[in-house]
Design an enzyme around this catalytic site. Structure first.
Site, short mmCIF file in Angstrom:
data_model
loop_
_atom_site.label_atom_id
_atom_site.label_comp_id
_atom_site.label_asym_id
_atom_site.label_seq_id
_atom_site.Cartn_x
_atom_site.Cartn_y
_atom_site.Cartn_z
N HIS A 114 16.49 31.94 -21.91
CA HIS A 114 15.44 31.44 -20.94
C HIS A 114 16.41 29.91 -20.33
O HIS A 114 17.02 29.55 -21.11
CB HIS A 114 14.28 30.75 -21.68
CG HIS A 114 13.48 30.20 -20.71
ND1 HIS A 114 12.77 29.30 -21.14
CD2 HIS A 114 12.89 30.46 -19.49
CE1 HIS A 114 11.85 28.68 -20.16
NE2 HIS A 114 12.02 29.47 -19.22
N ASP B 64 30.96 33.56 -3.82
CA ASP B 64 31.58 34.14 -2.73
C ASP B 64 33.23 34.13 -3.02
O ASP B 64 33.47 33.86 -3.89
CB ASP B 64 31.32 33.66 -1.38
CG ASP B 64 31.64 32.21 -1.16
OD1 ASP B 64 32.86 31.88 -1.83
OD2 ASP B 64 31.33 31.57 -0.30
N ARG C 32 28.00 20.63 -2.21
CA ARG C 32 29.42 21.48 -2.60
C ARG C 32 29.75 21.06 -3.98
O ARG C 32 29.82 21.82 -5.10
CB ARG C 32 30.42 21.50 -1.87
CG ARG C 32 31.86 22.28 -2.33
CD ARG C 32 32.70 22.62 -1.45
NE ARG C 32 33.17 21.19 -1.10
CZ ARG C 32 34.70 20.82 -0.88
NH1 ARG C 32 35.64 21.94 -1.07
NH2 ARG C 32 35.08 19.89 -0.46
N TYR D 253 29.68 29.64 2.30
CA TYR D 253 28.45 29.23 1.46
C TYR D 253 27.56 30.54 1.24
O TYR D 253 26.04 30.34 1.00
CB TYR D 253 27.36 28.32 2.63
CG TYR D 253 28.26 27.22 2.77
CD1 TYR D 253 28.02 26.00 2.08
CD2 TYR D 253 29.19 27.13 4.04
CE1 TYR D 253 29.01 25.28 2.43
CE2 TYR D 253 29.83 25.94 4.16
CZ TYR D 253 29.78 24.83 3.38
OH TYR D 253 30.31 23.73 3.66
N GLY D 254 28.20 31.49 0.59
CA GLY D 254 27.30 32.72 0.26
C GLY D 254 27.26 32.82 -1.38
O GLY D 254 27.70 33.72 -1.79
N ASN D 255 26.98 31.48 -1.94
CA ASN D 255 26.87 31.42 -3.23
C ASN D 255 25.35 31.15 -3.73
O ASN D 255 24.76 30.36 -2.97
CB ASN D 255 27.71 30.13 -3.54
CG ASN D 255 29.18 30.24 -3.21
OD1 ASN D 255 29.89 31.11 -3.73
ND2 ASN D 255 29.59 29.40 -2.22
#
Length: 134
Positions: A22, A30, A100, A122-124
């Site tokens: 949990h 990315d 970032r 920014y595909g994280n």
């Protein structure tokens, strides 16, 4: 092959997701992300984009209470299409936007980092595991 399991959920990934507790986090990174530097455990899935992988993960992983989802904020705070896709992949979880370096710090504490082949910047995403109710 397993029935009812998204084919993006390969065996090692499923094993790590199962081992998480949990509030443990998984980062979907990315291709630009410094995954090898921040990861304690690292999987590489270079043929997969982050939104598709996040959608697959959300079929087996309940999301934690807020914050369930962290995204890396852009310098001008503009939300990008890839980020909208990541939010949609969670079923609409309200993201916490981190700059970032704050995102990198959070990622260092993650149970797992999965480096994808996502080439959009920014595909994280960082998602936290919720309680599994039997």
């Amino acid at each position: 092959m397993l029935t009812g399991i998204d084919p993006l959920l390969v065996g090692p990934l499923l094993a790590h997701l199962d081992a998480m507790g949990h509030s443990d986090a998984v980062v979907l990174a990315d291709a630009h992300f410094p995954a090898a530097r921040v990861a304690t455990r690292l999987l590489e899935l270079p043929a997969v984009g982050t939104p598709a992988l996040l959608a697959a993960i959300c079929t087996v992983l309940p999301l934690d209470d807020a914050p369930a989802l962290d995204l890396m904020d852009t310098p001008d705070h503009t939300r990008l299409p890839v980020q909208d896709e990541l939010i949609a992949a969670t079923g609409g979880a309200e993201p916490r936007m981190l700059d970032r370096f704050a995102f990198y710090t959070e990622a260092q504490g993650a149970f797992l980092v999965v480096r994808t082949g996502e080439t959009r910047t920014y595909g994280n995403a960082l998602v936290r595991k919720g309680v599994v109710h039997a």
